[in-house]
Scaffold this motif. Structure first.
Motif, short mmCIF file in Angstrom:
data_model
loop_
_atom_site.label_atom_id
_atom_site.label_comp_id
_atom_site.label_asym_id
_atom_site.label_seq_id
_atom_site.Cartn_x
_atom_site.Cartn_y
_atom_site.Cartn_z
N PHE A 42 8.05 -6.59 -10.02
CA PHE A 42 7.56 -6.37 -8.70
C PHE A 42 7.99 -7.42 -7.03
N ALA A 43 8.80 -7.12 -5.61
CA ALA A 43 9.13 -7.59 -5.57
C ALA A 43 8.95 -7.92 -4.37
N MET A 44 8.12 -6.52 -3.83
CA MET A 44 7.22 -7.60 -2.49
C MET A 44 6.08 -6.89 -2.71
N LEU A 45 5.43 -7.62 -1.78
CA LEU A 45 3.62 -8.01 -1.27
C LEU A 45 3.59 -7.10 -0.30
N THR A 46 2.69 -5.82 -0.40
CA THR A 46 2.20 -5.18 1.38
C THR A 46 0.97 -5.50 1.30
N PHE A 47 0.69 -5.88 2.45
CA PHE A 47 -0.97 -6.21 3.07
C PHE A 47 -1.58 -5.52 3.75
N THR A 48 -2.80 -4.77 3.48
CA THR A 48 -3.56 -3.97 4.47
C THR A 48 -4.88 -3.61 4.85
N LYS A 49 -5.09 -4.63 6.13
CA LYS A 49 -5.69 -4.79 6.83
C LYS A 49 -6.73 -3.69 7.55
N PRO A 50 -7.99 -2.77 6.94
CA PRO A 50 -8.73 -1.75 7.25
C PRO A 50 -8.37 -1.89 8.52
N MET A 51 -9.05 -0.46 9.10
CA MET A 51 -9.56 -0.38 11.40
C MET A 51 -11.03 -1.17 10.96
N MET A 52 -10.68 -1.91 12.14
CA MET A 52 -12.44 -2.39 12.61
C MET A 52 -12.30 -2.54 13.71
N HIS A 53 -13.60 -2.10 14.42
CA HIS A 53 -13.69 -1.67 15.62
C HIS A 53 -13.14 -0.99 16.65
N GLY A 54 -12.66 0.01 15.99
CA GLY A 54 -11.97 0.65 16.57
C GLY A 54 -10.20 -0.26 16.82
N PHE A 55 -9.91 -0.62 16.15
CA PHE A 55 -8.43 -1.51 16.53
C PHE A 55 -8.03 -0.96 15.24
N PRO A 56 -6.39 -0.58 15.34
CA PRO A 56 -6.23 0.30 14.56
C PRO A 56 -5.64 -0.98 13.34
N ALA A 57 -5.61 -0.24 11.75
CA ALA A 57 -5.02 -0.82 10.48
C ALA A 57 -4.29 -1.74 10.69
N GLU A 58 -4.06 -3.38 10.20
CA GLU A 58 -2.69 -4.03 10.44
C GLU A 58 -1.98 -4.18 8.74
N THR A 59 -1.25 -3.84 8.68
CA THR A 59 -0.21 -3.59 7.63
C THR A 59 1.18 -5.36 7.54
#
Length: 147
Positions: A42-59
């Motif tokens: 594995f060469a890469m990590l992708t973090f995903t923070k879920p959508m909260m209070h109307g803000f879009p998901a952050e990746t």
């Protein structure tokens, strides 16, 4: 007649081998054993923070091999068990904190933190059996790698 007996014995041996492999596939194993079966770097990590209070998901992604190794070393403290098809919820929309490991060929493993779930290439589901994951460590790792 001897040929039929030989073919029958070969068929029985093949069936027993397949049955044993299937049973072993669903047994609990260490994360190190699991990652060895994946057989990729594995060469890469992708973090995903879920959508909260109307803000879009952050990746965001990082391609630091040291960080990938750090996460893999942390996960080696856990054991996983492959889930049977009837144990998987087909309508499960995963909208939670996740970390994905990717290799250069597009293979990936997604770790769903809150559900103690590992998903390999969107097809194979594994449960972390001696969880829950150490959330404090995960949060520190997550925050230290936020770009």
């Amino acid at each position: 007649m001897k040929m039929r007996a030989f073919l029958l014995i070969a068929l029985i041996i093949g069936g027993m081998y397949t049955m044993i492999e299937t049973i072993n596939d669903f047994k609990e194993k260490s994360f190190a054993e699991f990652i060895d079966t994946v057989d990729t770097e594995f060469a890469m990590l992708t973090f995903t923070k879920p959508m909260m209070h109307g803000f879009p998901a952050e990746t965001w992604s990082i391609d630091d091999e040291n960080k990938v190794d750090e996460l893999l070393q942390f996960l080696e403290n856990y054991h996983v068990k492959k889930l049977k098809p009837e144990e998987i919820d087909p309508d499960d929309n995963i909208d939670e904190l996740t970390i994905s490991l990717r290799d250069s060929e597009g293979n990936n493993i997604t770790i769903v933190i809150a559900e103690n779930l590992i998903i390999q290439n969107s097809l194979l589901y594994y449960e972390i059996v001696d969880g829950p994951l150490d959330v404090d460590w995960i949060v520190r790792f997550f925050v230290s790698n936020k770009s």
